[in-house]
Motif scaffolding. Structure first.
Motif, short mmCIF file in Angstrom:
data_model
loop_
_atom_site.label_atom_id
_atom_site.label_comp_id
_atom_site.label_asym_id
_atom_site.label_seq_id
_atom_site.Cartn_x
_atom_site.Cartn_y
_atom_site.Cartn_z
N ILE A 159 26.43 -20.44 24.00
CA ILE A 159 25.07 -20.60 23.49
C ILE A 159 24.38 -21.82 24.10
N ARG A 160 25.06 -22.98 24.10
CA ARG A 160 24.45 -24.20 24.63
C ARG A 160 24.34 -24.18 26.15
N GLY A 161 25.01 -23.28 26.79
CA GLY A 161 24.96 -23.21 28.24
C GLY A 161 24.09 -22.10 28.78
N ARG A 162 23.26 -21.50 27.94
CA ARG A 162 22.40 -20.42 28.39
C ARG A 162 21.28 -20.96 29.28
N PRO A 163 20.95 -20.26 30.38
CA PRO A 163 19.90 -20.74 31.28
C PRO A 163 18.51 -20.47 30.73
N THR A 169 20.72 -25.05 29.66
CA THR A 169 20.70 -25.87 28.44
C THR A 169 22.06 -26.52 28.23
N CYS A 170 22.00 -27.79 27.90
CA CYS A 170 23.24 -28.52 27.60
C CYS A 170 22.87 -29.79 26.85
N TRP A 171 23.13 -29.82 25.57
CA TRP A 171 22.82 -31.03 24.80
C TRP A 171 23.93 -31.30 23.79
N TYR A 222 18.11 -30.38 18.74
CA TYR A 222 17.52 -29.51 19.76
C TYR A 222 17.61 -30.20 21.12
N GLY A 223 17.32 -29.42 22.15
CA GLY A 223 17.26 -29.96 23.50
C GLY A 223 15.88 -29.70 24.10
N LEU A 224 15.36 -30.67 24.89
CA LEU A 224 14.03 -30.56 25.50
C LEU A 224 14.17 -30.46 27.01
#
Length: 282
Positions: free
Chosen positions: A201-205, A230-232, A238-240
């Motif tokens: 999930i956190r690594g989805r482009p 995405t990677c946070w 959340y990630g921005l």
């Protein structure tokens, strides 16, 4: 004896005649050579004087309209030279004036530009995954603002989230989307169950596409594509992330340009963060 003396006398006369003829030819050659040299020097001096306007006593002392001045060769040379200069300058000015008049008569080139900004999507619409189309990758962003704030349209139309250009030409197209990526409760539970959320999930482009639609082709044409992963931190809510891309493209009259993203619901539609535009270059 008498005959011998006669022959000698005749020979002397012939020799004297040849000698006199030779002297006459030499004197004539020297005379005409001096005359030609004098004429050349006079002509050269006169030409230089006319061009340099030196020693022109006759021209300066006479009225330009008098008969005596017009008969002077130097006056004629200078007048012809002045006439040629005036004619050349007149032709040049006429060309420049004609060119300037043509430029003024030509219709002004229309300014074609558009800058649309993000418009906040109602919460009810953000719950879904947004509009999608099998002919294109991702989901098209439709909620662009075209009038308020920083947004404007100048000889460009906005229809169904697409910019419609009025005339053919080379256009500079740009787009930026701002992703605010969060995990839903379902995704958090899935991450806890799988224990490998960094790779799922956190690594989805996150993807952004820019397409153009032309009337002569049934499928939209991909112009640009950009992606981020995405990677946070697990502790962050959340990630921005932002994706920006731009380029020059040849468009025809009536062509449409639009933007799609991997997930519309993750886009932060603030006007300074997410925007899209194009303007005519040539």
């Amino acid at each position: 004896m008498t005959s011998s003396h006669t022959m000698q006398y005749i020979g002397l006369l012939l020799l004297a005649a040849i000698l006199l003829q030779t002297i006459a030819v030499a004197v004539t050659f020297i005379y005409f050579s001096n005359v030609l040299t004098t004429m050349k020097e006079t002509f050269s001096k006169s030409s230089v004087s006319c061009l340099m306007r030196a020693n022109l006593r006759t021209i300066k002392g006479l009225d330009t309209g008098s008969t005596e001045g017009k008969d002077d060769p130097c006056w004629q040379v200078t007048q012809q030279l002045h006439f040629l200069i005036e004619k050349s300058m007149s032709n040049r000015y006429q060309k420049e004036i004609s060119s300037a008049i043509k430029d003024q008569d030509a219709p002004p080139r229309p300014k074609i530009a558009a800058h649309v900004t993000g418009s906040y999507i109602p919460e009810a619409d953000k719950d879904g995954r947004g509009p999608s189309n099998r002919k294109v990758l991702g989901q098209k962003i439709q909620s662009w603002e075209s009038e308020k704030g920083l947004a404007f349209l100048q000889n460009v139309q906005l229809s169904d989230g697409e910019l419609v250009v009025p005339q053919p030409g080379l256009y500079y197209i740009y787009s930026q989307t701002y992703f605010r990526h969060t995990l839903t409760e379902e995704e958090e539970n899935e991450e806890e169950d799988e224990g490998a959320g960094e790779d799922t999930i956190r690594g989805r482009p996150m993807l952004q596409y820019v397409y153009k639609k032309v009337g002569s082709y049934p499928v939209p044409i991909l112009l640009m594509k950009n992606a981020r992963t995405t990677c946070w931190s697990r502790d962050a809510e959340y990630g921005l992330y932002s994706i920006y891309q731009a380029g020059l493209f040849q468009l025809g009259a009536g062509d449409r340009v639009f933007v799609t993203v991997s997930n519309v619901s993750t886009i932060d539609m603030d006007e300074k963060s997410s925007f899209f535009g194009a303007f005519l270059v040539s």
